[in-house]
Design a protein around this motif. Structure first.
Motif, PDB file in Angstrom:
ATOM      1  N   PHE A 167       8.982   1.901  19.598  1.00  0.00           N
ATOM      2  CA  PHE A 167       8.733   0.750  20.471  1.00  0.00           C
ATOM      3  C   PHE A 167       9.599  -0.431  20.059  1.00  0.00           C
ATOM      4  CE2 PHE A 167       5.444   0.790  17.197  1.00  0.00           C
ATOM      5  CZ  PHE A 167       5.415  -0.519  16.732  1.00  0.00           C
ATOM      6  N   LYS A 168       9.944  -1.234  21.054  1.00  0.00           N
ATOM      7  CA  LYS A 168      10.791  -2.417  20.843  1.00  0.00           C
ATOM      8  C   LYS A 168      10.060  -3.441  19.991  1.00  0.00           C
ATOM      9  CE  LYS A 168      14.622  -2.197  23.399  1.00  0.00           C
ATOM     10  NZ  LYS A 168      15.929  -2.303  22.800  1.00  0.00           N
ATOM     11  N   THR A 169      10.797  -3.985  19.042  1.00  0.00           N
ATOM     12  CA  THR A 169      10.265  -5.050  18.208  1.00  0.00           C
ATOM     13  C   THR A 169      11.438  -5.738  17.516  1.00  0.00           C
ATOM     14  OG1 THR A 169       8.589  -5.604  16.541  1.00  0.00           O
ATOM     15  CG2 THR A 169       9.885  -3.610  16.153  1.00  0.00           C
ATOM     16  N   ASP A 170      11.159  -6.772  16.766  1.00  0.00           N
ATOM     17  CA  ASP A 170      12.252  -7.456  16.077  1.00  0.00           C
ATOM     18  C   ASP A 170      12.510  -6.819  14.711  1.00  0.00           C
ATOM     19  OD1 ASP A 170      10.503  -8.588  14.115  1.00  0.00           O
ATOM     20  OD2 ASP A 170      10.072 -10.258  15.441  1.00  0.00           O
ATOM     21  N   GLU A 171      13.578  -7.236  14.082  1.00  0.00           N
ATOM     22  CA  GLU A 171      14.005  -6.652  12.813  1.00  0.00           C
ATOM     23  C   GLU A 171      13.076  -6.966  11.654  1.00  0.00           C
ATOM     24  OE1 GLU A 171      17.375  -9.491  11.071  1.00  0.00           O
ATOM     25  OE2 GLU A 171      17.591  -9.125  13.227  1.00  0.00           O
ATOM     26  N   PHE A 172      12.114  -7.856  11.839  1.00  0.00           N
ATOM     27  CA  PHE A 172      11.210  -8.241  10.761  1.00  0.00           C
ATOM     28  C   PHE A 172       9.918  -7.423  10.744  1.00  0.00           C
ATOM     29  CE2 PHE A 172      13.657 -12.025  12.005  1.00  0.00           C
ATOM     30  CZ  PHE A 172      14.392 -12.178  10.846  1.00  0.00           C
ATOM     31  N   TYR A 173       9.678  -6.649  11.800  1.00  0.00           N
ATOM     32  CA  TYR A 173       8.423  -5.912  11.926  1.00  0.00           C
ATOM     33  C   TYR A 173       8.188  -4.976  10.737  1.00  0.00           C
ATOM     34  CZ  TYR A 173       4.584  -3.328  14.057  1.00  0.00           C
ATOM     35  OH  TYR A 173       3.364  -2.752  14.310  1.00  0.00           O
ATOM     36  N   GLY A 174       9.197  -4.237  10.329  1.00  0.00           N
ATOM     37  CA  GLY A 174       9.059  -3.313   9.212  1.00  0.00           C
ATOM     38  C   GLY A 174       8.628  -4.000   7.937  1.00  0.00           C
ATOM     39  N   GLN A 175       9.228  -5.151   7.655  1.00  0.00           N
ATOM     40  CA  GLN A 175       8.847  -5.906   6.468  1.00  0.00           C
ATOM     41  C   GLN A 175       7.428  -6.439   6.606  1.00  0.00           C
ATOM     42  OE1 GLN A 175      11.743  -8.554   4.737  1.00  0.00           O
ATOM     43  NE2 GLN A 175      10.160 -10.011   4.176  1.00  0.00           N
ATOM     44  N   GLU A 176       7.074  -6.909   7.794  1.00  0.00           N
ATOM     45  CA  GLU A 176       5.737  -7.473   8.000  1.00  0.00           C
ATOM     46  C   GLU A 176       4.647  -6.425   7.822  1.00  0.00           C
ATOM     47  OE1 GLU A 176       7.060 -10.992  11.129  1.00  0.00           O
ATOM     48  OE2 GLU A 176       6.264  -9.108  11.904  1.00  0.00           O
ATOM     49  N   VAL A 177       4.788  -5.274   8.476  1.00  0.00           N
ATOM     50  CA  VAL A 177       3.742  -4.253   8.352  1.00  0.00           C
ATOM     51  C   VAL A 177       3.743  -3.639   6.950  1.00  0.00           C
ATOM     52  CG1 VAL A 177       3.523  -3.746  10.810  1.00  0.00           C
ATOM     53  CG2 VAL A 177       5.116  -2.411   9.429  1.00  0.00           C
ATOM     54  N   SER A 178       4.910  -3.539   6.331  1.00  0.00           N
ATOM     55  CA  SER A 178       4.963  -3.039   4.956  1.00  0.00           C
ATOM     56  C   SER A 178       4.284  -4.028   4.011  1.00  0.00           C
ATOM     57  CB  SER A 178       6.410  -2.800   4.527  1.00  0.00           C
ATOM     58  OG  SER A 178       6.997  -1.792   5.315  1.00  0.00           O
ATOM     59  N   GLY A 179       4.478  -5.325   4.245  1.00  0.00           N
ATOM     60  CA  GLY A 179       3.805  -6.345   3.447  1.00  0.00           C
ATOM     61  C   GLY A 179       2.295  -6.309   3.618  1.00  0.00           C
ATOM     62  N   ALA A 180       1.844  -6.070   4.839  1.00  0.00           N
ATOM     63  CA  ALA A 180       0.401  -5.956   5.090  1.00  0.00           C
ATOM     64  C   ALA A 180      -0.163  -4.735   4.370  1.00  0.00           C
ATOM     65  CB  ALA A 180       0.142  -5.867   6.587  1.00  0.00           C
ATOM     66  N   LEU A 181       0.549  -3.631   4.448  1.00  0.00           N
ATOM     67  CA  LEU A 181       0.098  -2.413   3.769  1.00  0.00           C
ATOM     68  C   LEU A 181       0.129  -2.595   2.250  1.00  0.00           C
ATOM     69  CD1 LEU A 181      -0.895   0.466   4.202  1.00  0.00           C
ATOM     70  CD2 LEU A 181       1.490   1.210   4.188  1.00  0.00           C
ATOM     71  N   LEU A 182       1.139  -3.283   1.751  1.00  0.00           N
ATOM     72  CA  LEU A 182       1.225  -3.593   0.322  1.00  0.00           C
ATOM     73  C   LEU A 182      -0.044  -4.307  -0.137  1.00  0.00           C
ATOM     74  CD1 LEU A 182       3.204  -3.927  -2.279  1.00  0.00           C
ATOM     75  CD2 LEU A 182       3.469  -6.226  -1.381  1.00  0.00           C
TER      76      LEU A 182
END
Length: 161
Positions: free
Chosen positions: A115-130
């Motif tokens: 799905f379309k999203t910005d380049e920061f999504y991966g870092q954001e969801v990874s940070g939440a999971l962290l």
């Protein structure tokens, strides 16, 4: 009132920043600039190996989050790749299921299609999971080198001795 996903992302960003700084200094001291990485998403590990000696320098248990396609501007969860077996999907979903369990109203967390999203999504969801896993850091591995069209996001949960 329960916290929203966006609020949680904001809260976890500070923790991510602090943990990344601590990890980066540990990483540089242990690994330096002469290493390569190897990982197994299904078995759930990443290791950093000295280029010259092939000696393992660091190894971490990981949670495989997903990948961002820099050309298409899309995100895909690690468990959602079509070529995965049922067993692989089950293992990968278990690694990050706490994210979807915590925020069941966020439909993106259940989306099996890119799905379309910005380049920061991966870092954001990874940070939440962290934050949810009380992990050590996140690692963004470029698939097939720095100029790759895929950025793979991993949460480094804990060192493996």
């Amino acid at each position: 009132m329960p916290i929203s996903f966006d609020q949680f992302i904001e809260q976890s960003a500070l923790e991510l920043s602090e943990k990344q700084a601590a990890f980066n200094s540990t990483f540089q001291a242990a690994v330096g600039n002469n290493s390569r990485y190897e990982y197994d998403l299904v078995e759930g590990w990443i290791k950093f190996v000295d280029i010259k000696t092939n000696k393992e320098l660091l190894k971490y248990k990981i949670a495989s989050v997903g990948s961002y396609n820099t050309i298409r501007g899309t995100w895909q969860w690690a468990w959602a790749k079509k070529e995965r077996t049922k067993e692989e999907i089950t293992l990968l979903v278990r690694q990050i299921s706490i994210l979807a369990q915590t925020f069941p109203d966020n439909k993106d967390l259940f989306n099996a299609s890119p799905f379309k999203t910005d380049e920061f999504y991966g870092q954001e969801v990874s940070g939440a999971l962290l934050k949810l896993l009380d992990g050590q850091a996140i690692y963004n591995a470029a698939d097939n080198g720095e100029d790759s069209e895929y950025w793979i996001y991993l949460v480094l949960v804990e060192p493996i001795n």
